[in-house]
Design a protein around this motif. Structure first.
Motif: not given
Length: 342
Positions: A314-327
């Motif tokens: 949620x914090x990353x989303x509020x910072x403007x990220x729309x997608x997380x690329x995960x490994x």
């Protein structure tokens, strides 16, 4: 928050469970699957091979290296995969670095911003298919009329009609000028080692590009590479991540021109960058990894129990990220991450 599975590029051989991971990403609601390339496997073929068993997830490159292909050849790959996937392809591009561009592809690295602008312009022309493709710039002249030319080249339109004129083009960018160019001419930013703490700085860079183009951020995507691990032992996972961080700081670029190292310097870890670089270049890779502080790893990754992961997403989303690329490297991790992010 959307999730993208990052298959990455191959090591000495192809990963043994990639098909299983791609199927799991589709099953557990991931938005996309991405493949990368360095100087071994390419990024397009794995998406065509393993992506053929999918019907919903987007298939993207993160990233293909511009110097590996002319713009027209890259456009041919992109429009082909877009047709085969039914309009699910995302073209992620990057300039790479001088060691790879000049040492592997045998091309000059100079003026990466100008090259990127020309490259994307040609891609857009191919996808639009409104007229024969022309480019008067010095980096990718079409028709070619330079040394060795016979003078017989003619502007062409693609034989195959692209499925989408607006096929999304994302750019991998790290520095302020490159990020501003990305928001000016591209549809998304592939951010490596994003830190939510610096969201205000990133927004300034992005807004500069939006202002030049008059485009809106409304449909612009920010896809950040981020190791997201659901675990009850975060310290152990962070210790496992440190060698990879050390590799990018100390080994993925030339001394004096390492764009990844510059990212961490801008984050405020200048002394760490110097120490890691010195140790890595001396062959003391284990010591270099030990120099990487826990707080640095914590800034660029999300590691902890399900509740912690949910809060951090949620914090990353509020910072403007729309997608997380995960490994993720096993089905259980994909399932756990999907459940934690719901």
């Amino acid at each position: 928050m959307k999730l993208g599975l990052q298959l990455g590029y191959w090591g000495a051989g192809p990963p043994q469970n990639a098909a299983e991971l791609v199927a799991a990403a589709e099953e557990f609601g991931f938005d996309a699957v991405f493949a990368a390339e360095a100087w071994g496997s390419d990024a397009f073929t794995p998406l065509a091979w393993w992506g053929s068993e999918t019907s919903r997830v987007r298939l993207g490159t993160s990233v293909v290296q511009m110097s590996a292909r002319t713009p027209a050849a890259c456009a041919m790959h992109a429009l082909t995969l877009d047709h085969l996937s039914g309009g699910r392809f995302v073209l992620g591009l990057g300039v790479s670095g001088p060691q790879v561009v000049e040492g592997w592809y045998g091309r000059p690295f100079a003026k990466p911003l100008a090259r990127t602008r020309e490259y994307v312009s040609i891609l857009r022309q191919v996808m639009a298919r409104e007229a024969p493709v022309r480019n008067d710039g010095p980096h990718y002249p079409l028709p070619y009329q330079g040394p060795g030319a016979l003078g017989l080249g003619k502007p062409l339109r693609p034989i195959t009609h692209p499925l989408r004129a607006d096929l999304p083009i994302w750019l991998g960018a790290e520095g302020p000028k490159n990020v501003a160019l990305t928001s000016e001419i591209a549809d998304g930013w592939l951010a490596i080692y994003y830190a939510p703490r610096l969201a205000g700085m990133y927004d300034e860079w992005l807004d500069e590009g939006f202002a030049k183009s008059g485009r809106s951020r409304e449909n612009f995507e920010v896809a950040a590479t981020c190791q997201v691990v659901v675990t009850d032992d975060p310290a152990a996972v962070r210790a496992m991540l440190k060698p990879f961080v050390a590799l990018y700081i100390g080994g993925m670029g030339a001394p004096g021109m390492n764009f990844h190292a510059e990212v961490f310097t801008r984050m405020g870890y200048g002394e760490v960058v110097e120490d890691v670089g010195r140790l890595f270049q001396a062959g003391r890779k284990d010591e270099a990894a030990q120099v990487v502080p826990d707080e640095l790893v914590a800034e660029i990754s999300i590691v902890g129990n399900a509740e912690h992961v949910r809060e951090e997403v949620r914090r990353w989303e509020k910072a403007g990220v729309t997608t997380l690329l995960v490994g993720c490297r096993d089905v259980a991790s994909i399932k756990a991450l999907s459940e934690a992010c719901q």
